[in-house]
Design an enzyme around this catalytic site. Structure first.
Site, PDB file in Angstrom:
ATOM      1  N   HIS A  62      -1.667  -1.752  -3.878  1.00 45.36           N
ATOM      2  CA  HIS A  62      -2.896  -1.378  -3.097  1.00 45.36           C
ATOM      3  C   HIS A  62      -2.684   0.091  -2.961  1.00 45.36           C
ATOM      4  O   HIS A  62      -2.215   0.808  -2.057  1.00 45.36           O
ATOM      5  CB  HIS A  62      -3.147  -2.110  -1.730  1.00 45.36           C
ATOM      6  CG  HIS A  62      -4.036  -2.042  -0.922  1.00 45.36           C
ATOM      7  ND1 HIS A  62      -4.919  -2.885  -1.192  1.00 45.36           N
ATOM      8  CD2 HIS A  62      -4.302  -1.113   0.060  1.00 45.36           C
ATOM      9  CE1 HIS A  62      -5.916  -2.708  -0.139  1.00 45.36           C
ATOM     10  NE2 HIS A  62      -5.601  -1.317   0.328  1.00 45.36           N
TER      11      HIS A  62
ATOM     12  N   MET B  39      -9.182   7.507  -0.029  1.00 42.78           N
ATOM     13  CA  MET B  39     -10.006   8.050   1.505  1.00 42.78           C
ATOM     14  C   MET B  39     -10.450   9.336   0.974  1.00 42.78           C
ATOM     15  O   MET B  39      -9.703  10.355   0.435  1.00 42.78           O
ATOM     16  CB  MET B  39      -9.153   7.947   2.479  1.00 42.78           C
ATOM     17  CG  MET B  39      -8.389   6.591   2.817  1.00 42.78           C
ATOM     18  SD  MET B  39      -7.573   6.781   4.230  1.00 42.78           S
ATOM     19  CE  MET B  39      -6.704   5.273   4.322  1.00 42.78           C
TER      20      MET B  39
ATOM     21  N   HIS C 262      -8.601   0.492  -3.184  1.00 43.78           N
ATOM     22  CA  HIS C 262      -9.589   0.554  -2.057  1.00 43.78           C
ATOM     23  C   HIS C 262     -10.537   1.625  -1.660  1.00 43.78           C
ATOM     24  O   HIS C 262      -9.734   2.600  -1.249  1.00 43.78           O
ATOM     25  CB  HIS C 262      -8.444  -0.033  -1.045  1.00 43.78           C
ATOM     26  CG  HIS C 262      -9.013  -0.351   0.327  1.00 43.78           C
ATOM     27  ND1 HIS C 262      -8.575  -0.569   1.546  1.00 43.78           N
ATOM     28  CD2 HIS C 262     -10.495  -0.416   0.559  1.00 43.78           C
ATOM     29  CE1 HIS C 262      -9.256  -0.682   2.427  1.00 43.78           C
ATOM     30  NE2 HIS C 262     -10.629  -0.542   2.048  1.00 43.78           N
TER      31      HIS C 262
ATOM     32  N   MET D  56     -10.479  -6.454   6.533  1.00 46.82           N
ATOM     33  CA  MET D  56     -10.035  -5.379   7.230  1.00 46.82           C
ATOM     34  C   MET D  56      -9.556  -5.852   8.731  1.00 46.82           C
ATOM     35  O   MET D  56     -10.483  -6.206   9.556  1.00 46.82           O
ATOM     36  CB  MET D  56     -10.686  -4.382   7.311  1.00 46.82           C
ATOM     37  CG  MET D  56     -11.121  -3.470   6.033  1.00 46.82           C
ATOM     38  SD  MET D  56      -9.523  -3.126   5.047  1.00 46.82           S
ATOM     39  CE  MET D  56      -8.588  -1.862   6.395  1.00 46.82           C
TER      40      MET D  56
ATOM     41  N   ASP E 156      -5.940  -6.897   5.203  1.00 45.48           N
ATOM     42  CA  ASP E 156      -5.323  -5.431   5.190  1.00 45.48           C
ATOM     43  C   ASP E 156      -5.333  -4.862   6.474  1.00 45.48           C
ATOM     44  O   ASP E 156      -6.430  -4.599   7.097  1.00 45.48           O
ATOM     45  CB  ASP E 156      -6.115  -4.649   4.154  1.00 45.48           C
ATOM     46  CG  ASP E 156      -5.758  -3.288   3.956  1.00 45.48           C
ATOM     47  OD1 ASP E 156      -4.498  -3.086   4.419  1.00 45.48           O
ATOM     48  OD2 ASP E 156      -6.486  -2.507   3.405  1.00 45.48           O
TER      49      ASP E 156
ATOM     50  N   SER F  68       0.914  -1.246  -0.116  1.00 48.17           N
ATOM     51  CA  SER F  68       0.009  -0.249  -0.143  1.00 48.17           C
ATOM     52  C   SER F  68       0.912   1.254   0.072  1.00 48.17           C
ATOM     53  O   SER F  68       1.855   1.442   0.996  1.00 48.17           O
ATOM     54  CB  SER F  68      -1.023  -0.019   1.277  1.00 48.17           C
ATOM     55  OG  SER F  68      -1.525   1.291   1.347  1.00 48.17           O
TER      56      SER F  68
ATOM     57  N   MET G  77     -12.183   3.795  -0.086  1.00 48.75           N
ATOM     58  CA  MET G  77     -12.851   4.182   1.452  1.00 48.75           C
ATOM     59  C   MET G  77     -13.496   5.655   1.190  1.00 48.75           C
ATOM     60  O   MET G  77     -12.997   6.479   1.952  1.00 48.75           O
ATOM     61  CB  MET G  77     -11.772   4.069   2.422  1.00 48.75           C
ATOM     62  CG  MET G  77     -11.202   2.746   2.837  1.00 48.75           C
ATOM     63  SD  MET G  77      -9.689   2.720   3.680  1.00 48.75           S
ATOM     64  CE  MET G  77      -8.725   2.570   2.196  1.00 48.75           C
TER      65      MET G  77
ATOM     66  N   ASP H 151      -5.035   3.094  -1.410  1.00 49.54           N
ATOM     67  CA  ASP H 151      -5.925   3.528  -0.300  1.00 49.54           C
ATOM     68  C   ASP H 151      -6.365   4.862  -0.470  1.00 49.54           C
ATOM     69  O   ASP H 151      -5.844   5.970  -0.462  1.00 49.54           O
ATOM     70  CB  ASP H 151      -5.251   3.444   1.008  1.00 49.54           C
ATOM     71  CG  ASP H 151      -5.006   1.823   1.538  1.00 49.54           C
ATOM     72  OD1 ASP H 151      -5.837   1.445   1.489  1.00 49.54           O
ATOM     73  OD2 ASP H 151      -3.888   1.663   2.057  1.00 49.54           O
TER      74      ASP H 151
HETATM   75  C1  DX5 Z   1      -6.281   1.411   6.490  1.00 49.85           C
HETATM   76  C2  DX5 Z   1      -5.803   1.038   4.811  1.00 49.85           C
HETATM   77  C3  DX5 Z   1      -4.680  -0.133   4.920  1.00 49.85           C
HETATM   78  C4  DX5 Z   1      -3.496   0.287   5.509  1.00 49.85           C
HETATM   79  C5  DX5 Z   1      -2.398  -0.606   5.599  1.00 49.85           C
HETATM   80  O1  DX5 Z   1      -7.379   2.121   6.080  1.00 49.85           O
HETATM   81  O2  DX5 Z   1      -6.658   0.314   4.213  1.00 49.85           O
HETATM   82  O3  DX5 Z   1      -4.407  -0.288   3.511  1.00 49.85           O
HETATM   83  O4  DX5 Z   1      -2.888   1.600   4.875  1.00 49.85           O
HETATM   84  O5  DX5 Z   1      -1.401   0.062   6.547  1.00 49.85           O
HETATM   85  P1  DX5 Z   1      -0.582  -0.864   7.667  1.00 49.85           P
HETATM   86  O6  DX5 Z   1       0.069  -1.782   6.728  1.00 49.85           O
HETATM   87  O7  DX5 Z   1       0.533   0.139   7.838  1.00 49.85           O
HETATM   88  O8  DX5 Z   1      -1.480  -1.193   8.459  1.00 49.85           O
HETATM   89 ZN    ZN Z   2      -6.428  -0.785   2.358  1.00 55.24          ZN
END
Ligand code: DX5
Ligand code: ZN
Length: 213
Positions: A31, A35, A64, A135, A173, A6, A66, A33
């Site tokens: 990946h 948001m 992903h 998750m 994840d 990620s 969010m 993320d």
């Molecule tokens: C959380 C994300 C993850 C996160 C993982 O909202 O979906 O992908 O960035 O980070 P680590 O591996 O540091 O927990």
């Molecule tokens: Zn993620």
């Protein structure tokens, strides 16, 4: 084991070379993320960033999402170059209808469940999903502690998918490092997502370690 870094924890000023380093170390996908500050309390990247990353790699890009309105923005993320869209069961839209809509688009997708969501709620979506993403932290930030209870979900999904002969991959994840990644591998995960462990501990070393679990 497939490793999906990620890039949320990467050095964004040096993203191109960090992506190459991940690839050379054997990452299987990336990946992303995404948001929006509404679905989670953090804001990260939009479609322009995804397009830039698309130019830097041929590996699969998993978006992903969010975000509160995946139905409103999904097309921009497909156009930007995402290969798979990961959709939260918990988004405030009617997820079943939205996934049916995606079935008519040329895009693969996966379903994502938060730590407090019962997996029984998503079984019906699994046959059409490329990925089911468990998750193992509450979404929003990297660097959180792995929630051990999520392993029970991975085990149950492994059994369900194998019993029914589905090809859906199980991904996990949040809080993944060499120890928690090993537990996830033993529970039956196919893909490990990792942000902080990979980018804060030496990219090549960490990816190789996770791949060997
Ligand atoms: C959380 C994300 C993850 C996160 C993982 O909202 O979906 O992908 O960035 O980070 P680590 O591996 O540091 O927990
Ligand atoms: Zn993620």
């Amino acid at each position: 084991m497939e490793i999906s870094p990620s890039i949320i924890s990467s050095d964004l000023l040096d993203l191109g070379s960090q992506i190459r380093e991940c690839q050379n170390a054997g990452a299987g996908s990336f990946h992303l993320d995404i948001m929006d500050g509404h679905f989670v309390d953090n804001i990260t990247m939009g479609p322009d960033m995804v397009s830039a990353i698309r130019k830097g790699t041929d590996l699969r890009l998993d978006g992903h999402l969010m975000i509160e309105r995946p139905d409103k923005y999904y097309k921009s993320f497909i156009d930007a170059g995402c290969d798979v869209l990961l959709i939260h069961y918990e988004t405030p839209i009617e997820v079943g209808n939205f996934l049916k809509k995606l079935d008519n688009e040329n895009i693969k997708y996966g379903i994502v469940i938060n730590p407090d969501t019962d997996i029984k709620k998503i079984y019906r979506f699994i046959p059409n999903c490329e990925i089911v993403l468990v998750m193992s932290v509450y979404p929003g930030f990297s660097g959180q502690k792995f929630i051990e209870k999520s392993l029970e979900k991975v085990r149950a999904l492994r059994k369900y998918i194998d019993d029914n002969n589905y090809s859906t991959k199980i991904e996990i994840d949040g809080g993944i490092n060499d120890e928690t990644g090993k537990l996830a591998a033993e529970a039956g995960a196919d893909i490990l997502v990792s942000a902080s462990y990979i980018f804060k501990n030496g990219i090549a070393r960490s990816i190789k370690k996770l791949k060997s679990l």
